[in-house]
Scaffold this active site. Structure first.
Site, PDB file in Angstrom:
ATOM      1  N   CYS A   1      -6.378   1.929  -4.163  1.00 38.84           N
ATOM      2  CA  CYS A   1      -5.255   2.517  -2.821  1.00 38.84           C
ATOM      3  C   CYS A   1      -6.122   3.776  -2.486  1.00 38.84           C
ATOM      4  O   CYS A   1      -6.121   5.004  -3.246  1.00 38.84           O
ATOM      5  CB  CYS A   1      -4.298   3.446  -3.218  1.00 38.84           C
ATOM      6  SG  CYS A   1      -2.928   3.809  -2.010  1.00 38.84           S
TER       7      CYS A   1
ATOM      8  N   CYS B   1       1.233  -1.188  -0.260  1.00 33.51           N
ATOM      9  CA  CYS B   1      -0.296  -0.266  -0.124  1.00 33.51           C
ATOM     10  C   CYS B   1       0.987   1.334  -0.136  1.00 33.51           C
ATOM     11  O   CYS B   1       1.515   1.297   0.972  1.00 33.51           O
ATOM     12  CB  CYS B   1      -1.186  -0.287   1.153  1.00 33.51           C
ATOM     13  SG  CYS B   1      -2.360   1.562   1.035  1.00 33.51           S
TER      14      CYS B   1
END
Length: 409
Positions: free
Chosen positions: A339, A164
């Protein structure tokens, strides 16, 4: 005494990628003999830790007993993999036992290499040093955000790859939003120190993020890599192009360097990077056709996110079942990753993209425009995605995540 076990399919890793793949395969072929090798008795929804660090989620909602998410039809081997012998179709476990397989799926995740930053491990969780990358530390992030009223707050990002890539920024924006609401942001010098050369890797999302960098008056320090922490002295040292730079801090949010698990990096399955050497589209191993890899431990050049694993699992499920039937792969992964960048409490820039930075929105732009901060994206992140994770992805329900583009035979 070490055992010799044998299963048709062996999956290494009971994280998001491993469980989702097992569930997707069992949906397609009931009664398939699958074993999952996973030492942990707890399964975590890691995307929730950003919200814990901002006081939005309670930590407990991000974890469940591993037994509750293991597919009922799968065999759970509660051990760690120690080495691979792909020439013999065998995995050796940490207790010396071996597990033979017809087909192997490698999904052990990525390793957080805290030790690569000098002095960090001794001070994590105290002296103002925290990280949302660990379940036990995310609540300390929220503690610090509430305590800090002045001084310097530094948020770091190490060199890629990391899981991430937006998470280092998410923590910063949510912290700034809280400080702005309290009226103390003007007294806090916020710095984003990123080892890379850009704010975010996909240019289309940068303008929206830069609006928040400017709103919160964040000092962007690119090409700045954290190499040492003196917690008691309240100092952090960074390697920059101009040399080393040491600065004081009241709060330091650290994202650790990340590497392939050592047992994988040392094995015949590894690419030069240490990650599982797979075709980026079919996710089949480049040298061993009865081996597949996905999730954060894969060599694919995609963003390492839970959303990526959600798209990869059905591709592996389809292609792995075909490999068991001695057939070639037909499903393809397009590099999709998502994201959700939490830029303020209640708004998110929903970055969705594939290989080459190609934008891959899940929704029409009139509903959600991912290049802008929107309320609806926040509702998706805070309410819908955790529910989809526990009740969809881990159960083999492939909502918004079918088995990819079929590839030419």
């Amino acid at each position: 005494m070490a055992q010799s076990l044998s299963h048709t399919v062996v999956i290494i890793g009971g994280g998001a990628a491993g469980i989702a793949t097992a569930a997707s395969m069992l949906k397609r072929q009931r009664g398939l003999d699958i074993a999952i090798v996973e030492p942990s008795d707890v399964h975590a929804y890691q995307p929730g830790w950003t919200m814990v660090g901002a006081g939005i989620f309670e930590p407990e909602v991000t974890r469940r007993p591993m037994a509750s998410v293991m597919p009922k039809a799968a065999t759970w081997i509660r051990a760690s993999a120690a080495s691979f012998q792909p020439e013999d179709n065998q995995v050796t476990l940490d207790d010396g036992s071996t597990v033979a397989y017809e087909l192997l799926i490698v999904a052990p995740g990525i390793r957080l290499a805290w030790e690569k930053i000098a002095g960090l491990e001794e001070t994590l969780g105290r002296n103002g040093v925290t990280s949302n990358y660990r379940y036990d530390l995310a609540p300390y992030t929220w503690e610090l955000v509430q305590q800090v009223k002045s001084g310097r707050a530094i948020f770091t990002q190490p060199p890629m790859p990391i899981k991430c890539a937006g998470a280092p920024q998410k923590s910063m924006y949510l912290s700034c939003d809280h400080w702005m609401r309290l009226g103390v942001l003007d007294s806090i010098d916020v710095e984003f120190r990123n080892a890379g050369g850009v704010l975010f890797g996909v240019q289309d999302y940068v303008p929206a993020l830069m609006e928040y960098v400017e709103r919160y008056d964040i000092a962007l320090k690119l090409g700045s890599n954290l190499i040492a922490v003196d917690g008691e002295g309240g100092q952090a040292t960074f390697q920059t192009e101009a040399g080393q730079e040491t600065c004081d801090f009241e709060m330091l949010h650290v994202v650790p360097p990340q590497v392939a698990p050592q047992f994988l990096a040392d094995s015949p399955l590894a690419a030069e990077s240490g990650f599982t050497d797979v075709d980026p589209h079919t996710l089949q191993h480049t040298r061993y056709p009865n081996v597949f890899g996905l999730g954060d431990a894969g060599s694919m050049p995609n963003a390492k996110t839970a959303a990526a694993a959600r798209k990869q699992a059905p591709v592996v499920a389809v292609n792995a079942l075909r490999a068991l039937d001695q057939k070639g792969p037909i499903a393809g992964y397009d590099g999709y990753g998502s994201c959700p960048l939490t830029v303020e409490r209640g708004k998110i820039v929903l970055a969705e993209f594939g290989y080459g930075g190609k934008l891959m929105p899940s929704f029409p732009s009139w509903l959600i425009d991912g290049t802008k901060a929107q309320r609806l994206s926040w509702i998706l992140k805070a309410d819908a995605l955790p529910w989809i994770y526990w009740n969809g992805m881990l159960k083999g329900r492939e909502w918004l995540a079918g088995p990819g583009n079929m590839i030419a035979q």
